[in-house]
Enzyme design. Structure first.
Site, mmCIF file in Angstrom:
data_model
loop_
_atom_site.group_PDB
_atom_site.id
_atom_site.type_symbol
_atom_site.label_atom_id
_atom_site.label_comp_id
_atom_site.label_asym_id
_atom_site.label_seq_id
_atom_site.Cartn_x
_atom_site.Cartn_y
_atom_site.Cartn_z
ATOM 1 N N HIS A 1 19.420 53.363 37.229
ATOM 2 C CA HIS A 1 19.609 54.723 36.579
ATOM 3 C C HIS A 1 18.818 55.945 37.222
ATOM 4 C CE1 HIS A 1 20.552 56.738 33.531
ATOM 5 N NE2 HIS A 1 19.837 57.156 32.492
ATOM 6 N N CYS A 2 17.715 55.741 39.233
ATOM 7 C CA CYS A 2 17.414 56.911 39.287
ATOM 8 C C CYS A 2 17.907 57.746 40.329
ATOM 9 C CB CYS A 2 16.008 56.541 38.968
ATOM 10 S SG CYS A 2 15.461 56.242 37.657
ATOM 11 N N ILE A 3 17.667 56.990 40.957
ATOM 12 C CA ILE A 3 18.203 57.384 42.528
ATOM 13 C C ILE A 3 18.429 57.995 43.226
ATOM 14 C CG2 ILE A 3 17.523 57.153 45.346
ATOM 15 C CD1 ILE A 3 15.066 57.304 42.987
ATOM 16 N N ILE B 1 21.246 59.218 40.724
ATOM 17 C CA ILE B 1 21.268 60.139 39.676
ATOM 18 C C ILE B 1 20.636 61.244 40.436
ATOM 19 C CG2 ILE B 1 21.720 60.633 37.339
ATOM 20 C CD1 ILE B 1 22.288 57.565 37.476
ATOM 21 N N ASP B 2 19.772 61.032 39.519
ATOM 22 C CA ASP B 2 18.397 61.997 39.535
ATOM 23 C C ASP B 2 18.354 63.633 40.733
ATOM 24 O OD1 ASP B 2 17.625 60.859 37.457
ATOM 25 O OD2 ASP B 2 16.140 59.869 38.195
#
Ligand SMILES: NC(=O)c1ccc[n+]([C@@H]2O[C@H](COP(=O)([O-])OP(=O)(O)OC[C@H]3O[C@@H](n4cnc5c(N)ncnc54)[C@H](O)[C@@H]3O)[C@@H](O)[C@H]2O)c1
Length: 460
Positions: free
Chosen positions: A273-275, A277-278
């Site tokens: 959910h992070c790399i 997307i962010d």
């Protein structure tokens, strides 16, 4: 103007009532730490199954033992609810809701907006609100603050507002919510002081920064740093494949340099959910302000090409055994986005499986953490269940592909049951002639052609 010393005293004495909105991978561990440090803590989530589980004393996050939840619930320090009315009784609330991307790669702020609107309905003077969801710089002051101020209370005057990025790393046995330093940026110095007092009670090290905007940017620098370096090493891996050099050996040797180098490893693509997307939150905000970020876009391009590179590797490996991908049975080992966790969000395994399915491969998978893959969760559109490694010998697999290097797998046993293996994680340490690794030269020896396929020479 609200006198902040009252809340500060309540925080120092642990009499403040804490709340956490969004009880997922980030929110549940945080709620547990706040409760453990002495605050009576209430978790709020729209998912009634999570609420029921917590109130029963059960954890659904692998890094949080159920025994911890049970103890805190039985002591009356932790409870959960689907209703926001409880916000009226809380002194602090931390927001840990999802921040996904829309299909257009624009930020999807709907979860933050809906959580903040629900909090705003019960906001009261003296309350401390902290956003933790990863988001673009400016969100706290441009999105959260106006929504909270709609009722007439002023941030920094009547209530307090801060941003503190979450750095949890699911599945990491060494670092957890408590011992990872927490960056905190308050809207005013008083907001920052109150947020530091809350975290100081539950987290070993608090790192103050000058504003929410700086704290938001810190998180995006960290995740962009990872995305770009993974993109770089993925490109080096593709290069090594062409040059006949083993990228894994190169990285292992390079990391012996005691300064100026940090190892990153290639793989089938980015997940979680992070790399993936962010960095696009940052990219979106930069473009809004007339700046065209190049590293983020380039790394995104390389990283999203990796599932295709893996499928090419599988196709080439099957070809050496005189088989086509179309009709071959490919077994995927590991579909979670990284090792030792159950999270399949954005997992590159799903992309690889979708591409294999589109090219006619028959698919199955084994993953000790993910027992079922819903039809809606991957592009193939049909339901799959994890097969036990014990059953592999009877499955007539053509190729096994390691996409997630869970420690629970017995890699030599996997290599022994498959006629062909593509390893995208360098998980299989022994050298086998039928194991092909991403970013490494092809096996020295080619597997012998099955005798049944040999065409007898004339007169033989
Ligand atoms: N998972 C990670 O490793 C990680 C690490 C660092 C930061 N983050 C960031 O933290 C944030 C949360 O991520 P996560 O992985 O915990 O997500 P998650 O999906 O595991 O949990 C989010 C929870 O929020 C709940 N929720 C959604 N809308 C809500 C609402 N309006 N009111 C109340 N509850 C609501 C969902 O039901 C869910 O339980 C994201 O911004 C993410 O980028 C995640």
């Amino acid at each position: 103007m609200f006198d902040s010393t009252r809340l500060l005293d309540r925080l120092h004495s642990r009499q403040a009532r804490a709340g956490v909105v969004g009880l997922g991978y980030v929110g549940l561990p945080l709620a547990v730490e706040l409760a453990r440090s002495g605050f009576v803590t209430t978790g709020i989530d729209l998912d009634a199954r999570k609420i029921d589980a917590i109130n029963r004393g059960d954890s659904y996050i692998p890094d949080v033992p159920s025994s911890d939840v049970r103890e805190l619930v039985s002591r009356g320090h932790l409870s959960a609810t689907t209703g926001f009315a409880v916000v009226a009784e809380l002194d602090t609330v931390n927001i840990c809701v999802p921040t996904p991307l829309r299909k257009t790669k624009d930020p999807d702020m709907s979860y933050i907006v809906s959580a903040v609107e629900a909090i705003a309905a019960h906001l009261h003077p003296g309350m401390l609100v902290i956003l933790e969801s990863t988001t673009y710089p400016g969100t706290t002051e441009e999105v959260v603050q106006p929504l909270l101020e709609r009722g007439g209370l002023k941030a920094g005057v009547d209530f307090f507002l801060a941003f503190s990025p979450e750095r949890v790393d699911p599945g990491n046995g060494s670092f957890n919510t408590r011992n990872v330093p927490k960056v905190v940026g308050g809207m005013t110095p008083t907001c920052g002081e109150l947020a530091r007092a809350l975290y100081g009670a539950a987290i070993d090290t608090v790192v103050p920064v000058s504003s929410p905007r700086v704290a938001e940017m810190v998180k995006l620098l960290e995740n962009t740093f990872r995305a770009v370096n993974i993109g770089l090493v993925n490109e080096i891996a593709l290069m090594c494949d062409k040059l006949g050099i083993d990228v894994w050996e190169v990285v292992d040797a390079a990391k012996t340099k005691p300064f100026g180098f940090m190892p990153f490893y290639p793989g089938p693509g980015l997940g979680g959910h992070c790399i993936p997307i962010d960095p696009f939150y940052l990219s979106w905000k930069a473009k809004q302000n007339g700046f065209e970020p190049r590293f983020i876009e380039l790394a995104g391009h390389v990283n999203s090409s990796m599932p295709h590179a893996v499928v090419d590797k599988i196709t080439d490996a099957l070809n050496i055994q005189r088989k086509s991908l179309n009709g071959s049975h490919v077994l995927v080992a590991g579909i979670a986005y990284k090792r030792d966790i159950d999270d399949i969000r954005e997992s590159p395994a799903l992309d690889v499986m979708g591409l294999l399915h589109a090219k006619g491969a028959r698919l199955s998978y084994t993953d000790p953490y993910v027992s079922r893959l819903a039809a809606s969760a991957w592009p193939g559109g049909y339901e799959l269940w994890s097969v036990s490694p014990d059953r592999l010998p009877i499955l007539s697999i053509d190729c096994l592909v390691v996409l997630t290097d869970h420690r629970a797998f017995d890699y030599d046993a996997l290599a022994a049951v498959a006629p062909l293996v593509v390893d995208t994680r360098n998980a299989i340490k022994r050298t086998y002639p039928h194991v092909f690794r991403l970013g490494a030269p092809k096996a020295v020896e080619q597997p012998a052609r099955p005798s049944s396929e040999l065409i007898a020479a004339p007169g033989a």
